[in-house]
Write an enzyme that holds these catalytic residues in place. Structure first.
Site, short mmCIF file in Angstrom:
data_model
loop_
_atom_site.label_atom_id
_atom_site.label_comp_id
_atom_site.label_asym_id
_atom_site.label_seq_id
_atom_site.Cartn_x
_atom_site.Cartn_y
_atom_site.Cartn_z
N CYS A 1 0.85 -1.21 0.00
CA CYS A 1 0.00 0.00 0.00
C CYS A 1 0.88 1.25 0.00
O CYS A 1 1.47 1.58 -1.02
CB CYS A 1 -0.97 -0.03 1.18
SG CYS A 1 -2.29 1.19 1.04
N HIS B 1 -3.14 -5.44 1.69
CA HIS B 1 -2.47 -5.70 2.97
C HIS B 1 -2.53 -7.18 3.39
O HIS B 1 -3.38 -7.53 4.20
CB HIS B 1 -3.14 -4.88 4.07
CG HIS B 1 -2.96 -3.41 3.93
ND1 HIS B 1 -1.83 -2.75 4.33
CD2 HIS B 1 -3.77 -2.46 3.41
CE1 HIS B 1 -1.94 -1.47 4.09
NE2 HIS B 1 -3.11 -1.25 3.52
N GLU C 1 -0.74 -8.55 5.50
CA GLU C 1 -0.46 -8.63 6.94
C GLU C 1 -1.72 -8.48 7.79
O GLU C 1 -1.69 -8.74 8.99
CB GLU C 1 0.60 -7.58 7.32
CG GLU C 1 0.12 -6.14 7.45
CD GLU C 1 -0.11 -5.43 6.11
OE1 GLU C 1 0.01 -6.07 5.04
OE2 GLU C 1 -0.44 -4.22 6.14
#
Lengths: 303, 189
Positions: B82, B173, B175
């Protein structure tokens, strides 16, 4: 059009994960109150991670008195057009129609804020019903978890906005962190009574017990006026700081804004903090919180 | 064993640290990077999500940006998610803001709109099979790319993941999910 991936089903746009996710992206930064396009650009250029668009900063709300409400949508839109960082805006506590208007404006976060005059003295907004994420203020763990239960995706300390006196933000952050540590070290069979005492939902308290932190990011606001104030709040457990009146009520806002952004990054390096704090001009004229009559305290608003 | 760094100037670096641990990297080998000296201690680097204007200013002001460019040009694997991809881009549409120019791409910031348009959905991938769940938060897209760049992820025919040598950029994302395949892929570069 639900699809299933890796055992997880897609829940459509703006799931809980995206709401809390945006709060995660704002960590380690400074969110600044701005009242016009010029201030918003100064904030963005200084490195703010987001701006809070409002008609009057808390210090002026205090000075002017009267009823304080959501800002003019035209003013919020001007700021949205002027910057690329997220734009937040405030609605009154419990005022779900102001919240719907802010959502329709596509602000990135709504602050259901005690700085404005509360619209409901019993109920907060049911934040689960919105696609836009909310941040709410809290003075202690029970209040933080009640707001999470209502759907807040970020918690901030209330502090005492518009005073330039950090003492209440410190009190609230220390209280929240102390109660988190107490929940963490409690036996599981003690959590039921602790939930009752805190007036917090048991399931959320259990989550705090297991993870040792709030279910959502924990930020700080209220009375932060200097780089040292911001760095101290980060040490006490804040993951990002909000600076309201402290920047644009000071002598040299651009310089102070930049300094506060750097102080969050270099919170562990006193020598750098000394450099950063040099020649910032006048800090905002403060109000000592202990001289504020109860009727003028904002932190008590919210239930 | 090699050390993995996560840029910790601002943003959600802690979730990348957790994801690296889930991907099997021992906690002692996951380091945060805030300074040029700390960059010297790591063998690869992740630039997390956050605000690109904030992090860009700080990278430029303290020389860390130059140091990251030098290490990446020397072959250090680099992954931006991002904001990280925005910072690695050569150009940002309509904006004159600092970037590292380590991916030969042009990105469009906030390409899907404000936060109310953030979403999660399936991303069509090459290189990582099967497809990934992409969590898009005020996400950018890649609008142009040079011949050295290999697009590796698409959402509704928009390019949302790219690779150039040992550097990767993703609009979304990983994560924020429990799927660590892209972290493992990065560790294999």
């Amino acid at each position: 059009m639900a699809t299933v991936l890796n055992g997880k089903s897609k829940t459509g746009p703006n799931t809980w994960r995206e709401k809390v996710g945006l709060a995660e992206m704002l960590k380690g930064g400074v969110i600044m109150d701005v009242v016009n396009v010029e201030q918003a650009k100064i904030a963005e250029d200084a490195g703010a991670v987001a701006v809070m668009a409002l008609e009057r900063v808390p210090a002026d709300i205090r000075r002017d008195g009267g009823v304080s409400r959501m800002s003019d949508p035209a003013m919020i839109q001007e700021i949205q057009q002027a910057v690329t960082i997220p734009v937040m805006a405030k609605c009154r506590i419990g005022h779900f129609v102001e919240a719907r208007i802010l959502e329709a404006l596509e602000v990135d976060f709504i602050d259901e804020s005690e700085v404005l005059t509360p619209a409901d003295e019993e109920n907060h907004v049911d934040k689960h019903q919105f696609t836009v994420p909310f941040v709410c203020g809290a003075r202690n763990l029970g209040e933080a978890l009640r707001r999470c239960a209502e759907g807040a995706a970020m918690i901030r300390t209330k502090g005492e906005a518009g005073t330039g006196d950090v003492v209440e933000a410190v009190r609230h952050m220390r209280t929240i962190m102390k109660e988190i540590r107490r929940a963490q070290s409690a036996r599981e069979d003690e959590l039921f009574t602790m939930a009752k005492e805190l007036q917090a939902p048991y399931e959320l308290l259990l989550e705090v017990h297991q993870k040792g932190k709030l279910p959502v990011p924990n930020f700080s606001a209220g009375g932060i006026a200097t780089p040292a104030d911001a760095a101290m709040m980060m040490h006490l457990g804040a993951e990002t700081v909000f600076v309201g009146s402290g920047i644009f009520k000071s002598g040299d806002p651009a310089k102070r804004a930049k300094a506060i952004v750097e102080s969050v990054l270099f919170k562990d390096e006193p020598k750098k903090l000394a450099e950063i704090s040099k020649n910032l001009g006048e800090a905002m004229v403060g109000i000592n919180c202990s001289t504020l009559p109860e009727s003028q305290q904002m932190a008590g608003r919210g239930w | 064993m090699k050390k993995v760094g996560v840029l910790a100037v601002q943003g959600n670096f802690s979730l990348h640290q957790a994801a690296l641990e889930s991907a099997g990297v021992p906690a002692s080998h996951i380091l945060t990077v805030r300074t040029v000296e700390e960059l010297g201690n790591v063998d690869r680097l992740i630039i997390p999500g956050g605000e690109s204007t904030t992090v860009g200013l700080l990278l430029k002001r303290y020389g860390l940006g130059d140091a990251i460019q030098a290490r990446a040009q020397g072959g250090m694997p680099l992954w931006g998610t991002c904001m990280g991809m925005i910072l690695m881009a050569k150009a940002i549409e309509g904006r004159d803001q600092y970037s590292l120019n380590l991916l030969d791409i042009t990105v469009k910031r906030n390409a899907f709109g404000a936060q109310v348009h953030s979403f999660e959905d399936e991303v069509q991938m090459t290189g990582v099979e099967p497809n990934l769940l992409g969590v898009f938060i005020r996400a950018p897209i890649v609008t142009e790319w040079g011949s050295a760049v290999e697009p590796m992820g698409w959402y509704q025919s928009k390019v949302v993941a790219v690779k150039q040598g040992k550097r990767i950029g993703t609009s979304f994302h990983p994560e924020l999910t429990t799927d660590t395949r892209l972290h493992q892929y990065f560790l294999s570069l």
